[in-house]
Structure formats: C-alpha cells, structure tokens
Design an enzyme around this catalytic site. Structure first.
Site, mmCIF file in Angstrom:
data_model
loop_
_atom_site.group_PDB
_atom_site.id
_atom_site.type_symbol
_atom_site.label_atom_id
_atom_site.label_comp_id
_atom_site.label_asym_id
_atom_site.label_seq_id
_atom_site.Cartn_x
_atom_site.Cartn_y
_atom_site.Cartn_z
ATOM 1 N N MET A 52 0.812 -1.209 0.000
ATOM 2 C CA MET A 52 0.000 0.000 0.000
ATOM 3 C C MET A 52 0.852 1.269 0.000
ATOM 4 O O MET A 52 2.062 1.234 0.205
ATOM 5 C CB MET A 52 -0.923 0.000 1.217
ATOM 6 N N HIS A 53 0.188 2.391 -0.251
ATOM 7 C CA HIS A 53 0.708 3.746 -0.015
ATOM 8 C C HIS A 53 1.742 4.234 -1.022
ATOM 9 O O HIS A 53 2.032 5.429 -1.082
ATOM 10 C CB HIS A 53 1.321 3.894 1.390
ATOM 11 N N ASP B 91 -2.709 -4.886 0.342
ATOM 12 C CA ASP B 91 -2.236 -6.214 0.751
ATOM 13 C C ASP B 91 -2.878 -6.705 2.040
ATOM 14 O O ASP B 91 -3.213 -7.892 2.165
ATOM 15 C CB ASP B 91 -0.713 -6.250 0.853
#
Length: 494
Positions: A78-79, A237
């Site tokens: 992520m991110h 995830d």
C-alpha cells in the site's frame, strides 16, 4: 475455472493459480530490487514489478489449460506513490510505504492543517508512509517532475493498468493515500486542494471485487491468456490477506507477520480511532476496518538472521531457544528498523537492543527480536482495547506465522488464541478469491470466504506464560519513551 492471484510485495511478487474449489494449483514468485538512496528512504522501479508479473504468470500456467483462466485479482503493497506523465510513462521511482523522507510534510499536515481536520476529511491523520505526504515532498523537492504528473497510482494499480489500460484503484488501497474520504468513499476535495492535485489525476474508484476491465491484446499475448480474462480492482495487501484468511464481516481480527506487521480489525460500519493511532480504512468486503501497522516485523528477523548472523537457518536459530527461557529473557528489542507507524508515528525511531550482559548469547538476542515484534503488535492491540474493542482471538498470516515458536510467543504476549489458516498465501489467495467473485463464481466476498477458508491449527495461550509476558511487556513499553530523545538527536545528525 481458474483465477490468478497476485501478491505484489515489497521484495517479490508471489503469484498463485486457484481452482474453482479454492485449491491452489501452482505458485510462482519473482524477486525485484529495492533502492535505499538515503537513510530512511525506500523506492522501486514500477517496471520491475511488471517484468516480474510478466515472467511469473507464464510459469504459473505451464501444463495448465490457460483457456480456463477467467479472472485476475491483485493484492499489493500500500501507499506507494506511482506517478505517470501524459504518455503514462513512470516519472520517477515509486516512493514506498516504508519510506521515511516525508517527516517535514507529515508535521505540516498534522500540525499546520491539523489532526482534527485531517480526520474529518479522511478519517485518518498523516503518517510518513502515506501517499499525500509524498506528493507534498515531491512538489517541494522535485517541482519539475511534480508538474508533469498526469496520473497518481498505487503499486498494484499500476499492474492493473498494464493488464487492462485502465487507471483504477479500490477503496481499501485508496484509504491509505490520505486523499480519500473513507466514510463517504469518494476523493476528498479538501485534501486534493492541500496537495495541489485534481480529481482528474486520480484513478477511478471501485469496490475490490468489481471488474475494471479485461486483458489488453498485448498483455494477453505476453501472458499466454485470452483477452476475455476479467481483471478486478483487487485490494491493499492487508485487506487482501484478510480476505484470504477469512477475516471478512464485522468482528474479526487478522494479524499479519509479513515484512511489516499489522493488526486488522473488521467492522460492518464506519468508525474512527479517537487517538488516531490506528488507521480507519475501507475493507475489501465492502465494509470497514481499523488497522495498526508496525513497519518492521518479519523483516526484523530476516535482518537479524541474514545480515547480522550471516546465515539463514531460521529453524536452527530458533532451536537454540530453550522453552523454559520464554517469558524470562533479560534482553529487550525495539523493532523500529524503518522508523515506526502505529502507535508512535515516529519516522526517526530506530531498532534498539537493551539489557545486554556479558552472558548474553545469540539465542537470547534471537528471542528478543521475536518478542520485540510481538510486543509492538501488542501496542496496536492495546489501542483497540482502549476503544472498547474486545479481541478474543485472531487469524494469523504472513511469513513469520510459519514459525510455531513465534506464534507461541505472540499468542501469550496478546493472551488470545491464534488461528493459522489452511492456506498461507494471504494476499495472493485473497486476490484470487476477489477475482472469483468478479467472475460470478460466488455472490459476494463473505460467501466466498466462508466456502474457501478454514483453520488448520490453533495456538492457545498458557496462563503462566501469559502472566510472565505481561510483566515483560510492562518493562518493554518503557524503552521507547526513554530512547525517543536519542532518536531525535540522531535524526538531526543525518
């Protein structure tokens, strides 16, 4: 019918082929490099992700009737900020979730804009790993590149783009950008204004199980698949892992011991952590979840085993730890190798051993690493308990969960049973399950999880050991406040 699950991790992509009964037919993986250009920085070339997927899927299909593949679903780290120009070319290496360069921007968002406003706009405050601070960093430090941005994407969404040509994301992954109004499931206009971007630069939003498109002819030819293969939006995830472990619907908990460590608490309704120490995100099942994240979990053990001890015999090193030493170790460890997110939100934090003596041995330090990660997970659980959330048991997944010793330590540190799923391929399996829902094999994510997930082992806490770890946790939690001034002084020297 087959579906393909993609787990786009930090160090490798793991791919699996799932049959229509939930059985895993084959698994393949491909590694790729990580760049650390400065201390605390972490980035990757998105092209490396695509090359790994492009090479791994044909291996996955060897000896299989590829014409039976109906869908693809991805769970991904992520991110990470993936920035594309007007030609959809990658502008710069993707700045990853565990990158700590944005401390100045995080302070600006939390202090100048204000935590209360951020929480109202997005249900979260700023953390160094989130995407919005990365955009501010890029605007300030790379203005020419920032001006060329035409699309802002997340890692697994870049793979979906290469598969379908569609700029898309899902609500669970978008929740970690600090650009989404999580409660209302739409982009926050206030946050877009703060970051200097427009809605046109952002991908279209989907539920995780929704189909975003089918394979482009070029992608289909490279992968050996048909152009009618559906690609669903997928999930971040942790949300994908929760689906793969069966943690869907309200009142469930899933703990992941992957590169990072997470505590994932599901809910059918929207809610916010009043302390802003936990993230409030959308879940891949259409609901919501609270999540605590520690940046270094199994990666701490990997660092200790491979970089420090110079080996890789994980089981052999664990065998040195005598059972009677559990709960009695004199060595303490803070697992902050990449800074820390929950609950401290401190990019300057660093890994630390304490309590070393002349008779300290390698087994004591190995044990301290396992215990330190468990204590950091406990920190996140304590925040949830402080909100009145009663966590009575949890699923557990990730590479670290393969260790029976680590599960024993974690179960007793938390004082709850830990359930090990039958299938250990969390994010990839969750991605394949989401694809199966997208293809109509199941009416919804909850039904799919109920039919395809099961528990193969349960680790029960032992009252005496739980009491011993309770005392050790009370000592351990004093270490970070004592070290914080040192971390800050260290950061000023870098």
């Amino acid at each position: 019918m087959y579906t393909i699950g993609i787990d786009l991790g930090t160090s490798a992509v793991k791919l699996l082929l799932m049959g229509d009964g939930g059985e895993i037919v084959r698994i393949a993986s491909r590694e790729y490099p990580i760049e650390f250009p400065r201390p605390g920085w972490s980035q990757q070339d998105p092209e490396d992700w695509w090359k790994a997927v492009r090479a791994g899927i044909p291996e996955l299909l060897e000896g299989v009737d590829a014409g039976q593949v109906r869908g693809i679903g991805a769970g991904g780290q992520m991110h990470g900020l993936v920035a594309l120009d007007e030609n959809d070319a990658v502008i710069r290496p993707a700045i990853l979730w565990n990158d700590g360069r944005t401390q100045k921007q995080v302070e600006y968002l939390n202090e100048a804009i204000g935590r209360e406003k951020l929480s109202r706009y997005t249900a979260n405050i700023a953390f160094a790993g989130f995407t919005a601070p990365k955009l501010l960093w890029m605007r300030e430090n790379e203005p020419e590149l920032f001006g060329r941005i035409r699309k802002i994407m997340l890692p697994k969404d870049y793979i979906n783009y290469r598969l379908t040509g569609v700029h898309c994301t899902d609500y669970s992954d978008a929740s970690g950008m600090l650009l989404l109004d999580v409660e209302r499931k739409c982009w926050s206009r206030e946050m877009l204004d703060i970051c200097g971007v427009t809605e046109a630069q952002l991908p279209r939003l989907y539920e995780s199980w929704e189909t975003v498109g089918t394979l482009l002819p070029e992608a289909a030819a490279r992968l050996g698949l048909g152009t009618d293969v559906a690609v669903c939006a997928g999930a971040g995830d942790n949300a994908a892992a929760a689906v793969g472990c069966g943690a869907v619907g309200g009142g469930c908990c899933n703990i992941s011991l992957g590169t990072s460590g997470t505590v994932f608490i599901t809910s059918d309704s929207f809610g916010v952590d009043r302390q802003n120490a936990l993230h409030s995100f959308a879940h891949a099942d259409g609901g919501y979840h609270l999540m605590g994240c520690i940046l270094s979990a199994a990666s701490c053990n990997k660092w200790w085993q491979e970089e420090v001890l110079g080996g890789g015999d994980y089981q052999g090193e664990e065998a040195r730890i005598a059972p009677e030493r559990l709960g009695r170790n004199d060595v303490y460890y803070l697992p902050y190798l990449m800074g820390e997110r929950s609950p401290h939100n401190d990019p300057a934090a660093r890994g630390t051993f304490a309590g070393l003596r002349m008779d300290t041995g390698r087994a004591d330090m190995t044990q301290a690493v396992l215990e330190g990660v468990a204590f950091a997970i406990r920190d996140c659980v304590e925040v949830a308990r402080g909100q009145g959330i009663d966590i009575r048991s949890s699923r557990v997944c990730g590479g670290g969960a393969k260790s029976a010793l680590w599960r024993t330590i974690l179960s007793n540190v938390l004082g709850i049973p830990l359930e090990l799923p039958q299938t250990e391929q969390g994010p990839g399996y969750g991605g394949a399950m989401l694809a199966a829902v997208a293809c109509g094999a199941y009416p919804d994510v909850k039904t799919c999880a109920r039919k395809l997930t099961a528990v193969k082992d349960v680790t029960q806490p032992e009252p005496g050991l739980t009491a011993a770890y309770e005392k050790r946790y009370r000592v351990w939690r004093k270490l970070y406040p004592a070290m914080k001034p040192f971390y800050q002084a260290l950061a000023e020297e870098e």
